[in-house]
Design a protein around this motif. Structure first.
Motif, PDB file in Angstrom:
ATOM      1  N   ASN A 183       0.816  -1.209   0.000  1.00 24.69           N
ATOM      2  CA  ASN A 183       0.000   0.000   0.000  1.00 24.69           C
ATOM      3  C   ASN A 183       0.853   1.264   0.000  1.00 24.69           C
ATOM      4  OD1 ASN A 183       0.777   0.493   2.699  1.00 24.69           O
ATOM      5  ND2 ASN A 183      -0.962  -0.658   3.509  1.00 24.69           N
ATOM      6  N   THR A 184       0.187   2.415   0.056  1.00 26.75           N
ATOM      7  CA  THR A 184       0.878   3.691  -0.110  1.00 26.75           C
ATOM      8  C   THR A 184       1.719   4.102   1.097  1.00 26.75           C
ATOM      9  OG1 THR A 184      -1.134   4.839   0.613  1.00 26.75           O
ATOM     10  CG2 THR A 184      -0.805   4.568  -1.762  1.00 26.75           C
ATOM     11  N   ASN A 185       1.709   3.329   2.173  1.00 28.45           N
ATOM     12  CA  ASN A 185       2.610   3.609   3.298  1.00 28.45           C
ATOM     13  C   ASN A 185       4.056   3.293   2.943  1.00 28.45           C
ATOM     14  OD1 ASN A 185       0.669   4.509   5.053  1.00 28.45           O
ATOM     15  ND2 ASN A 185       0.328   2.523   6.003  1.00 28.45           N
ATOM     16  N   PHE A 186       4.250   2.541   1.854  1.00 27.47           N
ATOM     17  CA  PHE A 186       5.591   2.099   1.476  1.00 27.47           C
ATOM     18  C   PHE A 186       6.101   2.885   0.273  1.00 27.47           C
ATOM     19  CE2 PHE A 186       3.794  -1.269   3.930  1.00 27.47           C
ATOM     20  CZ  PHE A 186       4.848  -1.764   4.675  1.00 27.47           C
ATOM     21  N   ILE A 187       7.391   3.188   0.287  1.00 25.02           N
ATOM     22  CA  ILE A 187       7.982   4.001  -0.764  1.00 25.02           C
ATOM     23  C   ILE A 187       9.356   3.444  -1.148  1.00 25.02           C
ATOM     24  CG2 ILE A 187       8.903   5.594   0.991  1.00 25.02           C
ATOM     25  CD1 ILE A 187       8.627   7.854  -1.023  1.00 25.02           C
ATOM     26  N   ARG A 188       9.600   3.363  -2.445  1.00 26.67           N
ATOM     27  CA  ARG A 188      10.903   2.902  -2.951  1.00 26.67           C
ATOM     28  C   ARG A 188      11.889   4.059  -2.845  1.00 26.67           C
ATOM     29  NH1 ARG A 188      11.959  -1.282  -6.893  1.00 26.67           N
ATOM     30  NH2 ARG A 188      14.194  -1.672  -6.916  1.00 26.67           N
ATOM     31  N   THR A 189      12.981   3.865  -2.139  1.00 25.91           N
ATOM     32  CA  THR A 189      13.962   4.927  -1.929  1.00 25.91           C
ATOM     33  C   THR A 189      15.325   4.607  -2.535  1.00 25.91           C
ATOM     34  OG1 THR A 189      14.565   3.958   0.213  1.00 25.91           O
ATOM     35  CG2 THR A 189      12.859   5.664   0.215  1.00 25.91           C
ATOM     36  N   HIS A 190      15.474   3.391  -3.028  1.00 19.78           N
ATOM     37  CA  HIS A 190      16.772   2.933  -3.535  1.00 19.78           C
ATOM     38  C   HIS A 190      16.515   1.674  -4.338  1.00 19.78           C
ATOM     39  CE1 HIS A 190      20.855   1.162  -3.314  1.00 19.78           C
ATOM     40  NE2 HIS A 190      21.278   2.395  -3.150  1.00 19.78           N
ATOM     41  N   ARG A 191      17.414   1.331  -5.245  1.00 21.98           N
ATOM     42  CA  ARG A 191      17.215   0.105  -6.029  1.00 21.98           C
ATOM     43  C   ARG A 191      17.176  -1.131  -5.136  1.00 21.98           C
ATOM     44  NH1 ARG A 191      22.353  -0.751  -9.831  1.00 21.98           N
ATOM     45  NH2 ARG A 191      21.080  -2.560 -10.383  1.00 21.98           N
ATOM     46  N   SER A 192      17.695  -1.008  -3.897  1.00 22.01           N
ATOM     47  CA  SER A 192      17.749  -2.155  -2.991  1.00 22.01           C
ATOM     48  C   SER A 192      16.813  -2.045  -1.798  1.00 22.01           C
ATOM     49  CB  SER A 192      19.185  -2.347  -2.467  1.00 22.01           C
ATOM     50  OG  SER A 192      20.081  -2.618  -3.518  1.00 22.01           O
ATOM     51  N   TYR A 193      16.052  -0.934  -1.687  1.00 21.22           N
ATOM     52  CA  TYR A 193      15.243  -0.747  -0.482  1.00 21.22           C
ATOM     53  C   TYR A 193      13.857  -0.177  -0.771  1.00 21.22           C
ATOM     54  CZ  TYR A 193      19.704  -1.239   1.963  1.00 21.22           C
ATOM     55  OH  TYR A 193      20.906  -1.701   2.426  1.00 21.22           O
ATOM     56  N   ILE A 194      12.872  -0.693  -0.039  1.00 27.48           N
ATOM     57  CA  ILE A 194      11.547  -0.087   0.092  1.00 27.48           C
ATOM     58  C   ILE A 194      11.323   0.129   1.582  1.00 27.48           C
ATOM     59  CG2 ILE A 194       9.052  -0.428  -0.145  1.00 27.48           C
ATOM     60  CD1 ILE A 194       9.612  -2.167  -2.585  1.00 27.48           C
ATOM     61  N   ILE A 195      10.870   1.311   1.960  1.00 29.62           N
ATOM     62  CA  ILE A 195      10.711   1.591   3.383  1.00 29.62           C
ATOM     63  C   ILE A 195       9.253   1.884   3.730  1.00 29.62           C
ATOM     64  CG2 ILE A 195      13.053   2.533   3.491  1.00 29.62           C
ATOM     65  CD1 ILE A 195      11.753   5.310   3.778  1.00 29.62           C
ATOM     66  N   ASN A 196       8.922   1.649   4.993  1.00 29.66           N
ATOM     67  CA  ASN A 196       7.620   2.023   5.538  1.00 29.66           C
ATOM     68  C   ASN A 196       7.750   3.450   6.064  1.00 29.66           C
ATOM     69  OD1 ASN A 196       5.269   2.391   7.032  1.00 29.66           O
ATOM     70  ND2 ASN A 196       5.246   0.286   7.785  1.00 29.66           N
ATOM     71  N   LYS A 197       7.010   4.389   5.471  1.00 26.81           N
ATOM     72  CA  LYS A 197       7.144   5.803   5.820  1.00 26.81           C
ATOM     73  C   LYS A 197       6.873   6.063   7.303  1.00 26.81           C
ATOM     74  CE  LYS A 197       4.290   6.992   2.489  1.00 26.81           C
ATOM     75  NZ  LYS A 197       3.471   7.805   1.575  1.00 26.81           N
ATOM     76  N   THR A 198       6.100   5.186   7.935  1.00 28.17           N
ATOM     77  CA  THR A 198       5.767   5.353   9.345  1.00 28.17           C
ATOM     78  C   THR A 198       7.014   5.365  10.226  1.00 28.17           C
ATOM     79  OG1 THR A 198       3.692   4.186   8.953  1.00 28.17           O
ATOM     80  CG2 THR A 198       4.368   4.430  11.246  1.00 28.17           C
ATOM     81  N   TYR A 199       8.057   4.661   9.800  1.00 30.62           N
ATOM     82  CA  TYR A 199       9.241   4.481  10.638  1.00 30.62           C
ATOM     83  C   TYR A 199      10.347   5.501  10.355  1.00 30.62           C
ATOM     84  CZ  TYR A 199       7.211   0.113  12.237  1.00 30.62           C
ATOM     85  OH  TYR A 199       6.375  -0.821  12.798  1.00 30.62           O
ATOM     86  N   ILE A 200      10.092   6.468   9.487  1.00 30.16           N
ATOM     87  CA  ILE A 200      11.110   7.468   9.194  1.00 30.16           C
ATOM     88  C   ILE A 200      11.297   8.374  10.413  1.00 30.16           C
ATOM     89  CG2 ILE A 200      11.734   9.464   7.791  1.00 30.16           C
ATOM     90  CD1 ILE A 200      10.266   8.223   5.468  1.00 30.16           C
ATOM     91  N   LYS A 201      12.518   8.431  10.920  1.00 30.00           N
ATOM     92  CA  LYS A 201      12.837   9.329  12.027  1.00 30.00           C
ATOM     93  C   LYS A 201      13.354  10.663  11.512  1.00 30.00           C
ATOM     94  CE  LYS A 201      13.693   6.348  16.001  1.00 30.00           C
ATOM     95  NZ  LYS A 201      14.646   6.018  17.091  1.00 30.00           N
ATOM     96  N   SER A 202      14.202  10.598  10.492  1.00 30.78           N
ATOM     97  CA  SER A 202      14.755  11.830   9.926  1.00 30.78           C
ATOM     98  C   SER A 202      15.323  11.554   8.547  1.00 30.78           C
ATOM     99  CB  SER A 202      15.837  12.414  10.847  1.00 30.78           C
ATOM    100  OG  SER A 202      16.935  11.529  10.949  1.00 30.78           O
ATOM    101  N   ILE A 203      15.475  12.631   7.778  1.00 30.95           N
ATOM    102  CA  ILE A 203      16.087  12.568   6.454  1.00 30.95           C
ATOM    103  C   ILE A 203      17.177  13.625   6.415  1.00 30.95           C
ATOM    104  CG2 ILE A 203      15.736  12.807   3.967  1.00 30.95           C
ATOM    105  CD1 ILE A 203      12.783  12.113   4.436  1.00 30.95           C
ATOM    106  N   LYS A 204      18.388  13.198   6.127  1.00 28.29           N
ATOM    107  CA  LYS A 204      19.511  14.132   6.071  1.00 28.29           C
ATOM    108  C   LYS A 204      20.387  13.790   4.889  1.00 28.29           C
ATOM    109  CE  LYS A 204      23.316  16.078   8.784  1.00 28.29           C
ATOM    110  NZ  LYS A 204      24.046  16.043  10.087  1.00 28.29           N
ATOM    111  N   GLY A 205      20.480  14.726   3.949  1.00 27.54           N
ATOM    112  CA  GLY A 205      21.277  14.475   2.757  1.00 27.54           C
ATOM    113  C   GLY A 205      20.743  13.283   1.989  1.00 27.54           C
TER     114      GLY A 205
END
Length: 231
Positions: A183-205
């Motif tokens: 579902n839309t809670n998940f986002i592809r961020t890298h060719r090797s990773y899909i993450i659950n947006k709920t668990y994002i603590k921070s984004i830096k660089g």
């Protein structure tokens, strides 16, 4: 199987249509001469795959792929070989260099057919309400609540599902399958990773912090992160 053609050159449409006539189980639903028109169609229609040119007016083919949240299989058809690496980093199924023969066209089509077969025989089943998945791994079938998935990691020909409730589960499946079906809670961020947006603590660089993990952001996926920050 069903497909659409997106290419600004009429001759490219004619060649693909002629080749497609030789395949009884392939139907071309629609042809587009620019990618912008195709977006509206895909918002209300499902296809198994797309024949996609790269250099087109208004919207380039690779930029079009980046805009799709859950893209179908993509077969690139281009006269420019220098975009092949970037195409495969976006998980395209095949890259046909124009002019291509029927034999090469057929090989690309068979790759899509095999991908569809693998999905139908998958070791993962997503429930109707998208609240959980059944994963066959470690000689067991696990029911996993989607909220408990922190991220998914490509692991050779497998995917490692990282959970907040137990040790990771390794499943024989592609990351592309999860990208298409979660579902839309998940986002592809890298060719090797899909993450659950709920668990994002921070984004830096170019790093995303998830609990105790710092995961890289692939340069071709930064557009997804930018959209996330806009919301």
């Amino acid at each position: 199987m069903t497909c659409i053609i997106i290419d600004d050159e009429p001759i490219a449409h004619h060649i693909i249509e002629d080749y497609a006539k030789e395949l009884k189980d392939l139907t071309i639903l629609k042809s587009f001469y620019n990618a912008v028109e195709a977006i509206s169609f895909l918002n209300t229609n499902k296809v198994d795959f797309i024949f996609l040119d790269i250099k087109m007016p208004k919207l380039k083919g690779l930029d079009f792929i980046k805009m799709l949240t859950h893209p179908p299989a993509i077969i690139i058809t281009s006269a420019y070989e220098e975009y092949a690496l970037e195409g495969f980093e976006l998980s395209v199924t095949d890259y046909l260099l124009k002019p291509f023969s029927f034999e090469r066209f057929l090989k690309a089509y068979q790759k899509v057919a095999q991908l569809k077969t693998n999905i139908s025989n998958t070791n993962v089943k997503v429930d109707a309400e998208d609240q959980s998945i059944f994963i066959k791994g470690d000689k067991e079938i696990h029911q996993v609540n989607l909220n408990n998935i922190i991220y998914l990691e490509s692991y050779g020909g497998y995917v490692k599902v990282h959970l907040n409730t137990q040790k990771p589960i390794v499943v024989h499946q592609s990351l592309k399958f999860f990208e298409t079906n979660l579902n839309t809670n998940f986002i592809r961020t890298h060719r090797s990773y899909i993450i659950n947006k709920t668990y994002i603590k921070s984004i830096k660089g170019n790093l995303i912090k998830l609990q105790d993990n710092d995961l890289p952001i692939g340069k071709l996926y930064k557009i997804h992160i930018n959209k996330l920050l806009e919301n």
